[in-house]
Design a protein around this motif. Structure first.
Motif, PDB file in Angstrom:
ATOM      1  N   GLN A  48      -6.354  -1.524  -1.931  1.00 33.92           N
ATOM      2  CA  GLN A  48      -5.541  -0.735  -2.860  1.00 33.92           C
ATOM      3  C   GLN A  48      -6.428   0.032  -3.847  1.00 33.92           C
ATOM      4  O   GLN A  48      -6.035   1.078  -4.342  1.00 33.92           O
ATOM      5  CB  GLN A  48      -4.489  -1.593  -3.567  1.00 33.92           C
ATOM      6  CG  GLN A  48      -4.986  -2.743  -4.442  1.00 33.92           C
ATOM      7  CD  GLN A  48      -5.390  -2.307  -5.840  1.00 33.92           C
ATOM      8  OE1 GLN A  48      -4.866  -1.348  -6.366  1.00 33.92           O
ATOM      9  NE2 GLN A  48      -6.361  -3.009  -6.417  1.00 33.92           N
ATOM     10  N   LEU A  62      -7.726   3.134  -1.845  1.00 35.97           N
ATOM     11  CA  LEU A  62      -6.722   3.850  -1.046  1.00 35.97           C
ATOM     12  C   LEU A  62      -6.645   5.346  -1.367  1.00 35.97           C
ATOM     13  O   LEU A  62      -6.670   6.187  -0.468  1.00 35.97           O
ATOM     14  CB  LEU A  62      -5.351   3.202  -1.250  1.00 35.97           C
ATOM     15  CG  LEU A  62      -4.194   3.818  -0.464  1.00 35.97           C
ATOM     16  CD1 LEU A  62      -4.379   3.594   1.020  1.00 35.97           C
ATOM     17  CD2 LEU A  62      -2.857   3.220  -0.907  1.00 35.97           C
ATOM     18  N   LEU A  94       0.833  -1.203   0.000  1.00 30.67           N
ATOM     19  CA  LEU A  94       0.000   0.000   0.000  1.00 30.67           C
ATOM     20  C   LEU A  94       0.870   1.256   0.000  1.00 30.67           C
ATOM     21  O   LEU A  94       0.499   2.279  -0.575  1.00 30.67           O
ATOM     22  CB  LEU A  94      -0.952  -0.001   1.199  1.00 30.67           C
ATOM     23  CG  LEU A  94      -2.057  -1.060   1.152  1.00 30.67           C
ATOM     24  CD1 LEU A  94      -3.047  -0.843   2.290  1.00 30.67           C
ATOM     25  CD2 LEU A  94      -2.791  -1.061  -0.170  1.00 30.67           C
ATOM     26  N   ILE A 109       1.725   1.754  -3.566  1.00 29.96           N
ATOM     27  CA  ILE A 109       0.569   2.276  -4.302  1.00 29.96           C
ATOM     28  C   ILE A 109       0.361   3.761  -3.996  1.00 29.96           C
ATOM     29  O   ILE A 109       0.118   4.571  -4.895  1.00 29.96           O
ATOM     30  CB  ILE A 109      -0.713   1.474  -3.957  1.00 29.96           C
ATOM     31  CG1 ILE A 109      -0.579   0.027  -4.430  1.00 29.96           C
ATOM     32  CG2 ILE A 109      -1.953   2.115  -4.570  1.00 29.96           C
ATOM     33  CD1 ILE A 109      -0.456  -0.155  -5.923  1.00 29.96           C
TER      34      ILE A 109
END
Ligand code: ATP
Ligand code: MG
Lengths: 251, 303
Positions: free
Chosen positions: B143, B146, B96, B99
């Protein structure tokens, strides 16, 4: 963006152990090269006590003959195998589509991988060169820096080409296997073309033999301009066309 | 404005028409269920919308942008692939982080913690490579949302989840109603019925339906009646010659399910017939069709 993507590559190399494999291979062969150059002749002599083989006494040049041979064979294979999956395996695994769907420019993604690989390899090569040079100097005090350094720089140019061919093959192929097929097909064709005298001066595949000529006699940058320029041009074509292909490809 | 609009969007693989002349319309802020049997073309549609596949014909607009002009629109989309696969060497948190990095988020740490908590992976310290499919799907959802994108495109978001995970995921999607547009594909009718405002049904690459659930139930149903009488046999004999009766089938002991052409007409005629034939009416019910009835009807009969 490119630096963020390179950071991920760096993490990947650390976490998957690729970093240590490459580090080990470079360091191992850097140190091994001068040692084999020094002790191999004695070792061969000691093996055959009945018949006396005349082995010429080793010189400092042999360290770099060995170094160049190792770089062009084992280190070459390891680098290609480690880098060949960089794009293709991400396509195969599905992470490429995930990143592409985030709106990351796919060409930048390929460039960041290439940039990481070339910087990483050059750093390794630098470390390897200085290690090899250090041990060569230790075993053969007359070792010349300029020739050793120049031949390694020439290898770096060749390596640049090999890495662009690797990323090109990886961008085109959809798996490690396909990419390996593309890579070796082009590699073999270039080597076959190298037999033709008219093509020879422009072929990146002449660089390793020029490197050996240098080590055997003396550095001659002037005569090597042609293959260097054509190698760099060919490399740029490979990296840009690979990235352009990947940009349009379905994932 | 429409969040997703396609015009004649088509994708052929050799001779296989995976998606054919698709005209989708997904208004902003709705939860849109994209239904279809296996191999109908749901994943292919999603790949086209994300520029992961090139259309053979047609155009698509996402949040007003023509997707073939520039790929910048992708930054506004959160995507969950059908088979989520991530970098196996990362932990959920590291992934994460990556990302958030490439999505250009500033100070993402709090948000990452929140997301991990939401999908219950906050205590997971292992590498993603060791995750079960359901864990990967939950990470996939994390994700996707997010960076707080206005449009979510989810390919079968609940397919690998246990009942609890499924319910939580559906609740999460439902909570986006009015704030985000959610386009998700699924086979599971119950999921669509629970949380969707609109539904699209695709069959063999063609969109056979694109409407709100409300309209759908109105138009497709209310033409089914359930009646219970004392002499069902006699009534069925009489009804079978009438042209406003489309289908008829006995249920239980005295019940009949009737499909009629015109409901109001049936409501007037039936009592007449009953009194003429001297049949007692015990029960009368307008049947609400479930989405399943509609889905099966649409998928089997075209429309
Ligand atoms: N890359 C491809 N090459 C050839 N045919 C393909 C390709 N991708 C999809 N198809 C075909 O297109 C059709 C639609 O596939 P798609 O994956 O879109 O279906 P789906 O609705 O997502 O199915 P499922 O519910 O099983 O996920 C299928 O017949 C499939 O075989
Ligand atoms: Mg699918």
């Amino acid at each position: 963006m490119v630096t963020k993507l390179m950071k991920k590559e760096w993490n990947e190399y650390l976490k998957t152990g690729k970093f240590y494999i490459l580090l080990f291979v470079f360091i191992f062969f850097a140190i091994l090269s001068p040692i084999t150059a020094k002790f191999m002749p004695e070792f061969i002599k000691s093996l055959s006590q009945e018949i006396t083989i005349t082995v010429p006494p080793p010189t400092w040049r042999d360290s770099f003959v060995q170094f160049s041979k190792n770089l062009n064979q084992i280190v070459f294979i390891v680098i290609v195998l480690v880098f060949l999956g960089s794009v293709a395996e991400e396509k195969n695994h599905g992470t490429a589509s995930l990143v592409a769907a985030k709106g990351i420019d796919r060409r930048k993604w390929v460039f960041s991988k290439f940039l990481f690989q070339i910087l990483f390899s050059l750093a390794m090569l630098t470390i390897a060169f200085f290690l090899c040079f250090y041990y060569a100097k230790l075993l053969f005090p007359e070792t010349q820096f300029y020739l050793a350094f120049s031949s390694t720089v020439l290898f770096a140019v060749y390596l640049f080409f090999i890495l662009t061919l690797t990323i090109f093959s990886s961008s085109i192929g959809n798996s490690m296997l396909q990419s390996a097929g593309i890579f070796f097909a082009i590699f073999i064709i270039l080597n076959i073309l190298n037999i033709i005298p008219q093509v020879n001066p422009y072929n990146p595949m002449t660089l390793p033999s020029i490197e050996n000529q240098w080590i055997a006699s003396k550095v001659a940058w002037g005569n090597t301009i042609k293959p260097i320029i054509s190698t760099v041009l060919l490399s740029l074509i490979l990296i840009f066309s690979g990235a352009a292909y990947f940009h349009k490809q379905e994932l | 404005m429409l969040a997703i609009k396609t015009e004649g969007l088509s994708k052929y693989f050799n001779n296989k028409k995976a998606v054919e002349d698709l005209n989708l319309q997904v208004p902003e802020g709705v939860i849109f269920g994209y239904l279809g049997p296996n191999g109908a073309g749901k994943t292919t549609t999603i790949r086209l919308l994300l520029s992961l596949a090139k259309p053979t014909k047609g155009r698509a607009y996402i949040l007003g942008e023509n997707i073939s002009k520039s790929r910048n629109y992708l930054k506004k989309i959160g995507f969950l692939p059908e088979v989520p696969s991530f970098y196996n060497f990362f932990t959920a948190k590291e992934f994460l982080n990556f990302i958030s990095d490439i999505s250009g988020m500033v100070k993402p740490n709090k948000k990452i913690e929140e997301m991990l908590q939401l999908v219950e992976l906050n205590k997971e310290k292992k590498r993603i490579g060791t995750y079960s499919r359901g864990m990967k799907q939950r990470l996939g959802i994390a994700q996707a949302i997010l960076s707080d994108p206005p449009l979510l495109i989810l390919d079968e978001p609940t397919s690998a989840l246990d009942p609890e995970g499924r319910k939580e995921t559906l609740d999460l999607i439902a909570s986006f109603k009015g704030q985000k547009t959610v386009f998700f594909s699924t086979h599971i009718l119950g999921d669509v019925e629970k949380i969707c405002d609109m539904v699209g049904i695709i069959k063999e690459g063609r969109l056979v339906l694109n409407d709100s659930i409300e309209n759908l139930k109105k138009s497709h149903s209310k033409r089914t009646l359930f009646i219970e009488v004392d002499k069902p046999k006699k009534l069925m004999e009489t009804l079978q010659y009438l042209n406003w009766v489309e289908e008829m089938s006995p249920v239980n002991k005295n019940g009949i399910i009737l499909q009629v052409k015109d409901l109001q007409f049936a409501q007037k005629s039936l009592p007449e017939i009953l009194s003429k034939e001297n049949i007692l009416l015990n029960k009368w019910e307008l049947k609400e069709p479930t989405l399943e009835d509609i889905f099966l009807e649409v998928v089997h009969n075209g429309n």
